[in-house]
Structures are given as structure tokens and as C-alpha cells.
Design an enzyme around this catalytic site. Structure first.
Site, mmCIF file in Angstrom:
data_model
loop_
_atom_site.group_PDB
_atom_site.id
_atom_site.type_symbol
_atom_site.label_atom_id
_atom_site.label_comp_id
_atom_site.label_asym_id
_atom_site.label_seq_id
_atom_site.Cartn_x
_atom_site.Cartn_y
_atom_site.Cartn_z
ATOM 1 N N LYS A 16 13.534 -3.274 6.341
ATOM 2 C CA LYS A 16 12.695 -4.337 7.739
ATOM 3 C C LYS A 16 13.257 -5.493 7.528
ATOM 4 O O LYS A 16 13.421 -5.893 9.504
ATOM 5 C CB LYS A 16 11.667 -4.876 7.236
ATOM 6 C CG LYS A 16 10.933 -3.170 6.553
ATOM 7 C CD LYS A 16 8.927 -3.189 7.094
ATOM 8 C CE LYS A 16 8.436 -2.212 7.296
ATOM 9 N NZ LYS A 16 7.964 -1.475 6.381
ATOM 10 N N GLU A 23 2.682 -8.487 13.953
ATOM 11 C CA GLU A 23 1.616 -7.803 13.212
ATOM 12 C C GLU A 23 1.957 -7.051 12.403
ATOM 13 O O GLU A 23 2.771 -6.678 12.368
ATOM 14 C CB GLU A 23 0.796 -6.861 14.013
ATOM 15 C CG GLU A 23 1.468 -5.367 14.062
ATOM 16 C CD GLU A 23 2.349 -5.013 14.756
ATOM 17 O OE1 GLU A 23 2.925 -3.833 14.202
ATOM 18 O OE2 GLU A 23 2.767 -5.679 16.052
ATOM 19 N N SER A 66 14.555 3.450 1.304
ATOM 20 C CA SER A 66 14.484 2.121 1.968
ATOM 21 C C SER A 66 13.793 1.111 1.058
ATOM 22 O O SER A 66 14.175 0.430 2.173
ATOM 23 C CB SER A 66 13.333 2.759 2.944
ATOM 24 O OG SER A 66 12.295 3.726 2.172
HETATM 25 C C1 LIG Z 1 7.710 0.165 6.115
HETATM 26 C C2 LIG Z 1 8.581 0.660 5.398
HETATM 27 C C3 LIG Z 1 8.619 1.899 5.889
HETATM 28 C C4 LIG Z 1 8.454 2.389 7.209
HETATM 29 O O1 LIG Z 1 8.733 2.482 8.390
HETATM 30 P P1 LIG Z 1 10.149 2.521 9.117
HETATM 31 O O2 LIG Z 1 9.739 2.661 10.401
HETATM 32 O O3 LIG Z 1 8.859 3.786 8.977
HETATM 33 O O4 LIG Z 1 11.682 3.009 7.807
HETATM 34 C C5 LIG Z 1 9.476 3.271 5.094
HETATM 35 N N1 LIG Z 1 9.834 1.970 3.246
HETATM 36 C C6 LIG Z 1 10.083 0.714 2.581
HETATM 37 C C7 LIG Z 1 10.307 0.742 2.360
HETATM 38 C C8 LIG Z 1 9.210 0.274 4.073
HETATM 39 O O5 LIG Z 1 8.761 -1.280 3.777
#
Ligand SMILES: *Cc1c(COP(=O)(O)O)cnc(C)c1O
Length: 399
Positions: A92, A114, A380
Site C-alpha cells: 500500500k 478512509e 502483498s
Molecule cells: C489491503 C491489502 C490487500 C488488498 O488490497 P488490494 O487493493 O486488493 O491489493 C492485500 N494484501 C494486503 C497485505 C493488504 O494490506
């Protein structure tokens, strides 16, 4: 930043999906962004600062790691794109760094956001501290109770966390509060949206900021395997920003299979799920037309996932288009499958993933992979924030 056949048109449409469905009062804010974002993002001074912060502050490039024991298990070659190693623990931050620099160039002195789970709130509060900019994060009252550690992080970072007390007191209500704030403060405020959702140009802007992920993957894969192209790229999808980033530079490479993994919660037809492409119908959510989980009369359905980041009743319009055209394969993983995958990855590789990312790992079971394949899986985020859930799972299942 290269362009793709999957970029939206001037009005922000990806095929049938996208656009900007906003109250008239918001029109000047969104229009200012729409007319300026590409020009600012291509300025040499912008790119220089963006890449310098990604390198020295975020810690990019994030490694592309050949996971040998995981690969052995699936009799294939699996690389993990280590977004979990970024500052603040997930992808993010790539987007919030980009948007704070953009806000600065638009002359904005105040940032609003938000957040549901608090991850985007933390990433936003972080870049506001970095730049010394006022930060207000709207969060449902119920989510504030459920996500105490992230609320504490945001406060420590200097953000003001404002509870949304109406409706179900969750993300949807926080979004309404943020929009209300933006309408009331059109001149000095920028609204940082955290995924590839919202009215045009947000989905395109966020996808471009996250596209650093696939830009790096191509170069790293070339160095490690001699080819820039994997056979598969796998990523989990909440709103879809890490997936958009991981897919971006492969969108126009038809040989690369793009695999998006949604949260099936307790099971797709259990009534407790967030598998939007399975359950959703075209509709408008958060300012754009996409697939939305809704009742017959168009009421948005409350989603469920064990991972807070995938607990969203829609997907970004780019993903709705990738689904509609068949360019991406959409799979889903249940809460239970994802928990199991998180423990398996941890045991095999010594990497504790975020529960969101564990959904992508769980999907490996559903693909027919062989020794000729090269798979890139976007990890992610890291699992620190999910330790309470993992501890409960260990107690209940003596894992
Ligand atoms: C917020 C988040 C997601 C989901 O958000 P996307 O916009 O779909 O990427 C996925 N993995 C992690 C670790 C997150 O913090």
C-alpha cells in the site's frame, strides 16, 4: 511508465466498467485531478522524488525470491515478489507515496483517507508524517474497536482518526464521511484512495503507482531466468491494487496467465464471502461502475473474509474488465484454505504472510502447474498484523 491496451479511455472506462459516478459537488475536485494527474506523474522532478523515496524509504526494489521448497511441493518454479518487506509491511505504501507527492504538486495542505482494516490508514498516516502534512483518517466506529493496533499506529504517526458513527459503522460509512469532508474542503484537501477503486482517475492512478511491482518483476526475472516473462502471475484481490500492480506490465503479453484470487470466506454460496466476480452484478460502488455484490434491488451486500483487506463487496473496474474479457483467470480461496496456506508457506519458507496474501498461496492448489512453468506470486504483505488470528487457529486446530 509505459502504457497498455488496458488503460482506460478519456472518461475512465475499461470496456463497460469504470467512469466517475459522483455527486455534482465533487466534480471540481475530481476534474482537477483528472486533468492534472498524468502530466504531474510524468514530470522529471516527480519521478526523481518518487523513485528516490521508493528506494531509500520503502526499501525497493523488493526482492524476487525463488521459493525452492514451495516450488518442490508443486513441482514447478515459484518466485515470491516480496512486497511484505516494504516499509509498513505491504504494497500500500507504493500508492500513498505517489499520491502524497501528487498532492504536494497540486498545492494541497491537508490529506484525508478512509480505512477499513486500518492498513491504508497507516500507509497514509506514514507518508503524511514523512511530509509533515495534516492527516485525517475516517474509520467506522466498529472497525476502530476491531483494529486497535492500527488505530494506535495512526495516532502515533500524528493522524487524527475520526469515527464514522452512522449505518453499520464500517468502511462504507467511513467512505461517506471522507466524501463529505472532501466536498466541504475542495481547495486545500486531497483524498488518498487506497486501491484501484473510486471515480476516474483513481483506478488508473493507483494502478500506475503500483505498476512498479511488475516493472521490477520483469527486470528481476530476466536476470534470474533469462526471460522477462513468467507463465503465471498470481495475486489476491480485495479492491485489486496489488494485483493491478503485479499484472500491469504483463497485460499486453498474452502468453502470461494472470490469476486473481478472491476471498471465498466460508464458501462462495455460504452467504459469508467476498468473491465478487462469482456473486456480483454490474453496479456503481464508490464512484465507479464495476461488479458489486448486491441484492436484487441493488442494496450492497455485507461481505465477509477472514482477512480484513479482502473484505470488500466490489473490485476495481480494471479487474471487472479483465474478468469480463477473460484476460485474467479469477479463482477464490476460503478462509480455511488460506489459513492452511499461511501455515504451509511459513513452515516451508520461513515467511509468515499476511492473510490476504495467503489467499494467493492457496490458489496454487487449484492450478495445474508443471516443471516447465515459471510462477510469480505477489506476496502483498507480512503477517504481523494477523498474529491474533494465527494464534487462535493454532489453539483451535493444534497446528
Ligand atoms: C489491503 C491489502 C490487500 C488488498 O488490497 P488490494 O487493493 O486488493 O491489493 C492485500 N494484501 C494486503 C497485505 C493488504 O494490506
Amino acid at each position: 511508465m509505459m502504457t497498455t491496451n488496458y488503460a482506460p479511455d478519456k472518461q475512465g472506462y475499461y470496456g463497460k466498467f469504470g467512469g466517475a459516478y459522483i455527486p455534482e459537488m465533487l466534480y471540481p475536485n475530481v476534474e482537477e485531478l483528472r486533468t492534472r494527474y498524468l502530466e504531474i506523474m510524468h514530470e522529471a522532478s516527480f519521478l526523481k522524488e518518487y523513485h528516490s523515496l521508493l528506494k531509500d524509504y520503502v526499501g525497493r526494489p523488493s526482492p524476487l525470491y525463488l521459493a525452492r521448497r514451495l516450488s518442490n511441493k508443486y513441482n514447478t518454479e515459484i518466485f515470491l515478489k516480496r512486497e511484505d518487506l516494504n516499509h509498513t509491511g505491504a504494497h500500500k505504501i507504493n500508492n500513498t507515496i505517489g499520491q502524497i507527492l501528487l498532492a504536494e504538486r497540486l498545492g494541497k495542505k491537508r490529506i484525508i483517507a478512509e480505512t477499513g482494516a486500518g492498513q491504508h490508514g497507516v500507509a497514509t498516516a506514514t507518508v503524511c508524517a514523512l511530509k509533515g502534512v495534516e492527516c485525517i483518517v475516517y474509520m467506522g466506529e466498529k472497525d476502530i474497536e476491531r483494529q486497535a493496533p492500527n488505530v494506535a499506529r495512526m495516532k502515533m504517526l500524528g493522524a487524527k482518526v475520526v469515527p464514522a458513527v452512522s449505518g453499520s459503522r464500517t468502511l462504507k460509512d467511513a467512505t461517506n464521511e471522507a466524501i463529505r469532508d472532501w466536498i466541504n474542503n475542495p481547495v486545500d484537501t486531497h483524498y488518498i484512495i487506497g486501491s484501484v477503486v473510486g471515480p476516474h482517475p483513481y483506478p488508473d492512478m493507483v494502478a500506475r503507482f503500483q505498476s512498479i511491482i511488475s516493472e521490477e518483476i520483469r527486470a528481476q526475472l530476466k536476470e534470474k531466468t533469462g526471460s522477462e516473462l513468467p507463465t503465471h502471475v498470481i495475486a489476491c484481490v480485495g479492491g485489486g491494487s496489488n494485483a493491478a500492480g503485479a499484472f500491469y506490465h504483463f497485460l499486453d503479453e498474452p502468453s502470461v496467465e494472470l490469476v486473481a484470487v478472491e476471498a471465498a470466506g466460508h464458501g462462495i454460496n455460504s452467504g459469508k464471502s467476498a468473491a465478487t466476480t462469482r456473486l456480483g452484478k454490474p453496479g456503481v460502488l464508490h464512484g465507479s461502475k464495476s461488479l458489486v455484490m448486491q441484492t436484487e434491488d441493488g442494496q450492497v451486500v455485507e461481505p465477509h473474509s477472514i482477512s480484513a483487506g479482502l473484505d470488500y463487496p466490489g473490485i476495481g473496474p480494471l479487474h471487472a474488465h479483465l474478468f469480463d474479457t477473460g484476460r485474467a483467470t479469477f479463482l477464490s480461496a476460503t478462509d480455511e484454505e488460506s489459513l492452511k496456506a499461511a501455515f504451509e508457506l511459513t513452515k516451508l519458507e520461513g515467511i509468515i504472510p499476511a492473510l490476504e496474501s495467503a489467499h494467493a498461496v492457496a490458489a496454487l492448489d487449484q492450478l495445474q502447474l508443471n516443471e516447465k512453468d515459471t510462477v510469480v506470486l505477489c506476496l502483498s504483505g507480512r503477517g504481523d498484523k494477523d498474529m491474533a488470528t494465527y494464534m487462535r487457529a493454532m489453539e483451535e486446530q493444534s497446528l
